[in-house]
Enzyme design. Sequence first.
Site, short mmCIF file in Angstrom:
data_model
loop_
_atom_site.label_atom_id
_atom_site.label_comp_id
_atom_site.label_asym_id
_atom_site.label_seq_id
_atom_site.Cartn_x
_atom_site.Cartn_y
_atom_site.Cartn_z
CB ILE A 211 -2.66 49.40 -29.42
CG1 ILE A 211 -2.59 50.28 -28.30
CG2 ILE A 211 -1.73 48.10 -29.41
CD1 ILE A 211 -1.07 50.83 -27.98
CE LYS A 212 1.37 49.84 -37.29
NZ LYS A 212 2.31 50.37 -38.29
CB ILE A 213 -3.32 43.88 -32.98
CG1 ILE A 213 -3.10 44.75 -31.47
CG2 ILE A 213 -3.00 42.56 -32.79
CD1 ILE A 213 -4.19 44.43 -30.61
#
Length: 360
Positions: free
Chosen positions: A140-142
């Site tokens: 998951i890209k944050i």
Amino acid sequence: MTSGAPRALNELGQSLWLDNITRDLLDSGRLQGYIDDLSVTGLTSNPTIFDHAISRSAAYDVEIHRQLDAGQSGEELFFNLAVQDLTRAADLFAPVHARTGTVDGFVSLEVSPLLAYDTRATVAQAKALHAQANRPNLFIKIPGTTEGLQAIEQAIFAGVPVNVTLLFSTVQYKAAADAYLKGLERRVAAGLSPDVRSVASLFVSRWDRAVTAQLPAAMRNTLGIAVSRQAYKAYRDVLESDRFQRLENVGARAQRLLFASTGTKDKHASDTLYISGLAAPNTVNTMPEETLLAFADHGAAPHTLPRDGGDADVVLAAHAKAGIDLTALAAKLQSDGAKGFVESWYELHGAIDAKSRVLA
């Protein structure tokens, strides 16, 4: 038979990831071909990529119609589409994931860019999307904004693999690494496994695009690689630190440095500038499809990045002397990057809404 230049990078220990996802890429078998022939071992996506994929083709129309019939709309409909694509891609990379001891073979899905400055909502969405995808090789890209750093620590503590995005400087990279290590340390303290994977994505080419007009010809297209070399030294320092080694001793794995935004923006420069120039073991380079194909066709044998950063500090000092405020520019690039993804997010949802009206 894998192509020579990509294979050389792979043998060096660098992962080649594709910075693209479309349904056609999956349906046509093109992605599988890149895995088989061009040593591609992972994939990244972002709101701009999905905006182009959905708005510029009819490949998603049938599924959008089906989602509408099921009562889905807006952001929920989009994430359903994105998760479908990325779980298919994750399954294609599952053999790579297994073969590399779960180090490689990842795909990435970004949380809503509207949440870049909302820690609590970012963590909640990261957990929900990872559960929805239900794949061990999905990041998951944050974003590595100040608020994002808190979300990264909490997501890692919750066991969600994270691709930290929108990093532009060594200082920003170190902050991301610190957030990752804090999350792992909290897991160890709670009696949980510290084996939660992450990459830290350093954006490269936007540096050079931002300063081209302010520099003499001899200095153009040197800033991005200098920043990357400095960050690589910091990355190696983290891996060799007592702090990380204590975690490694109880099962942690490295948060790998990932070079992003590696498509050449200057038409007068080599189209493989940021591939040949950023070869390094235990790192990732995620590149646009056009750049991947160019590197496979005529890429030069890579020279490994120097462990000590080489001439990075000298080159950065020369840019500072030329009037480039590197600290201010890093902050601006990160802020502009976040705003750009928000714009793409709105355009993406506008395209989905327009298609929804037609298809309904």
